[in-house]
Design an enzyme around this catalytic site. Structure first.
Site, PDB file in Angstrom:
ATOM      1  N   LYS A   1      56.208  11.196  50.358  1.00  0.00           N
ATOM      2  CA  LYS A   1      56.210  11.229  48.885  1.00  0.00           C
ATOM      3  C   LYS A   1      55.954   9.846  48.330  1.00  0.00           C
ATOM      4  O   LYS A   1      56.510   8.862  48.815  1.00  0.00           O
ATOM      5  CB  LYS A   1      57.557  11.751  48.378  1.00  0.00           C
TER       6      LYS A   1
ATOM      7  N   SER B   1      65.789  17.761  40.417  1.00  0.00           N
ATOM      8  CA  SER B   1      66.049  17.258  39.064  1.00  0.00           C
ATOM      9  C   SER B   1      64.960  17.796  38.138  1.00  0.00           C
ATOM     10  O   SER B   1      65.103  18.856  37.544  1.00  0.00           O
ATOM     11  CB  SER B   1      66.095  15.734  39.094  1.00  0.00           C
ATOM     12  N   THR B   2      63.822  17.115  38.064  1.00  0.00           N
ATOM     13  CA  THR B   2      62.721  17.644  37.233  1.00  0.00           C
ATOM     14  C   THR B   2      61.980  18.768  37.951  1.00  0.00           C
ATOM     15  O   THR B   2      61.166  19.459  37.353  1.00  0.00           O
ATOM     16  CB  THR B   2      61.689  16.539  36.938  1.00  0.00           C
ATOM     17  N   GLY B   3      62.204  18.895  39.241  1.00  0.00           N
ATOM     18  CA  GLY B   3      61.489  19.900  40.041  1.00  0.00           C
ATOM     19  C   GLY B   3      60.152  19.396  40.553  1.00  0.00           C
ATOM     20  O   GLY B   3      59.469  20.085  41.314  1.00  0.00           O
ATOM     21  N   GLY B   4      59.782  18.173  40.161  1.00  0.00           N
ATOM     22  CA  GLY B   4      58.468  17.627  40.541  1.00  0.00           C
ATOM     23  C   GLY B   4      58.276  17.526  42.051  1.00  0.00           C
ATOM     24  O   GLY B   4      57.233  17.937  42.584  1.00  0.00           O
TER      25      GLY B   4
ATOM     26  N   GLY C   1      80.646  11.010  18.235  1.00  0.00           N
ATOM     27  CA  GLY C   1      80.183  10.977  19.627  1.00  0.00           C
ATOM     28  C   GLY C   1      81.196  10.424  20.614  1.00  0.00           C
ATOM     29  O   GLY C   1      80.976  10.470  21.818  1.00  0.00           O
ATOM     30  N   GLU C   2      82.324   9.884  20.108  1.00  0.00           N
ATOM     31  CA  GLU C   2      83.334   9.388  21.044  1.00  0.00           C
ATOM     32  C   GLU C   2      84.044  10.551  21.731  1.00  0.00           C
ATOM     33  O   GLU C   2      84.053  11.671  21.220  1.00  0.00           O
ATOM     34  CB  GLU C   2      84.356   8.507  20.291  1.00  0.00           C
TER      35      GLU C   2
ATOM     36  N   ARG D   1      56.303   8.070  44.603  1.00  0.00           N
ATOM     37  CA  ARG D   1      56.736   8.302  43.229  1.00  0.00           C
ATOM     38  C   ARG D   1      55.824   7.546  42.273  1.00  0.00           C
ATOM     39  O   ARG D   1      55.663   6.345  42.369  1.00  0.00           O
ATOM     40  CB  ARG D   1      58.211   7.902  43.057  1.00  0.00           C
TER      41      ARG D   1
HETATM   42  C1  R5P Z   1      65.086  11.797  45.860  1.00  0.00           C
HETATM   43  O1  R5P Z   1      64.359  11.307  46.641  1.00  0.00           O
HETATM   44  C2  R5P Z   1      65.732  13.125  46.053  1.00  0.00           C
HETATM   45  O2  R5P Z   1      65.951  13.401  47.395  1.00  0.00           O
HETATM   46  C3  R5P Z   1      64.956  14.266  45.418  1.00  0.00           C
HETATM   47  O3  R5P Z   1      63.787  14.553  46.131  1.00  0.00           O
HETATM   48  C4  R5P Z   1      64.592  13.915  44.000  1.00  0.00           C
HETATM   49  O4  R5P Z   1      65.672  13.352  43.340  1.00  0.00           O
HETATM   50  C5  R5P Z   1      64.137  15.129  43.236  1.00  0.00           C
HETATM   51  O5  R5P Z   1      63.810  14.764  41.946  1.00  0.00           O
HETATM   52  P1  R5P Z   1      62.749  15.577  41.123  1.00  0.00           P
HETATM   53  O6  R5P Z   1      63.175  17.027  41.161  1.00  0.00           O
HETATM   54  O7  R5P Z   1      62.806  14.999  39.746  1.00  0.00           O
HETATM   55  O8  R5P Z   1      61.421  15.361  41.765  1.00  0.00           O
END
Ligand code: R5P
Length: 295
Positions: A195, A223-226, A38-39, A197
């Site tokens: 939003k 990122s996750t699209g959430g 893994g290095e 979280r």
């Molecule tokens: C954080 O506030 C960013 O602006 C994005 O809204 C966030 O990183 C998106 O992350 P995810 O797709 O996991 O909801």
């Protein structure tokens, strides 16, 4: 500026090559591999003595790997006599952990800033996630140029999706800075949602009574699209006809696409700071133009 070389880190070979072509500079990919344990192995494959070296490395999906690779390369470039080592880091990770939210937490943004700042003479990045930290000067001791691709992305989304005067949507207050810029470029109205979280992959989006017509969500990171999926669900519930999304950095962690399209989103467009099937807007001209002027 003396002779300029462009090195591509393993995350950004294609991007580095296209930057080198528009700068008319010599290009070489870093020689890297992972050992069985893994290095990471890193080798600079060309003579850099006395040269100005631009090293391109976006840090997505396996940010720790790409970060260490860049640090090994930058340190080695110095040891080998490079005159100047400039980092092009289109997606700069760890910026969301910009504060000690709970006692004892590492403020990763600051630590990464220190690690990179000690080894690079200057850094160029694209639409860095600035929220509580208003400027990168607060975490980097070296000069960081924060470029923005938002206007180009907004114009490209209109063309790609065939939109006519959409309502632009910031899915949260942090995205207001980007939606404001996009709205100015397109001369469109915008709405900023709220939003909360709930967990790493779970958010709740509120702040909308009623909407008509087509919506285009603008954000910096998927990122996750959430975030975007929950915003789209709310927009449809409140009357949106169709919802599209345009974001700078499409990380798309596992399952993100299913989430996005499952929420009814009709189209996704990102920059190529992170390569994916949706990264159709290149940041190479933006970066090359500024490097040509400043270096
Ligand atoms: C954080 O506030 C960013 O602006 C994005 O809204 C966030 O990183 C998106 O992350 P995810 O797709 O996991 O909801």
């Amino acid at each position: 500026m003396g002779e300029m070389l462009v090195l591509g880190g393993s995350a950004s070979i294609y991007l580095a090559k296209s930057i080198s072509e528009s700068l008319n500079a010599r290009f070489a990919p870093l020689d890297t591999k992972i050992f069985p344990d893994g290095e990471i192995y890193v080798r600079i494959p060309i003579n850099v003595d006395g040269k100005d070296v631009i090293i391109v490395q976006s840090m997505y999906r396996t940010p720790n790997f790409f970060l260490i690779e860049l640090i090994f390369a930058a340190e080695t470039l110095r040891e080998l006599g490079a005159r100047r080592v400039v980092g092009v880091i289109p997606y700069l990770p760890y910026l969301r952990q910009d504060e000690r939210f709970k006692p004892g937490e590492a403020v990763s943004a600051k630590i990464v800033g220190t690690m990179l700042g000690a080894r690079l003479d200057k850094i160029y990045t694209v639409d860095a996630h600035l929220h509580r930290i208003r400027t990168l000067k607060e975490i980097f001791e070296v000069e960081v140029i924060n470029l923005s691709i938002i206007s180009e992305l907004a114009r490209a989304a209109i063309k790609e999706f065939g939109l006519n005067n959409p309502i632009l949507i910031a899915p949260d207050e942090e995205a207001e800075q980007w939606v404001e810029k996009a709205a100015e470029t397109l001369n469109c109205n915008y709405i900023v949602l709220r939003k909360e979280r709930i967990g790493d992959e779970e958010v709740s989006i509120t702040g909308l009574e009623r909407i008509t017509g087509v919506a285009l969500i603008i954000d910096d990171i998927i990122s996750t699209g959430g975030t975007v999926a929950e915003a789209a669900k709310l927009l449809y519930e409140r009357g949106a006809e169709r919802v599209y999304v345009s974001a700078v950095h499409g990380i798309f962690v596992k399952g993100a696409e299913k989430r996005l399209f499952g929420s009814g989103i009709r189209g996704v467009l990102t920059s190529d700071s992170i390569p994916s099937p949706y990264s159709k807007v290149s940041i190479a001209p933006l970066i090359s133009n500024i490097l040509r002027k400043e270096l």
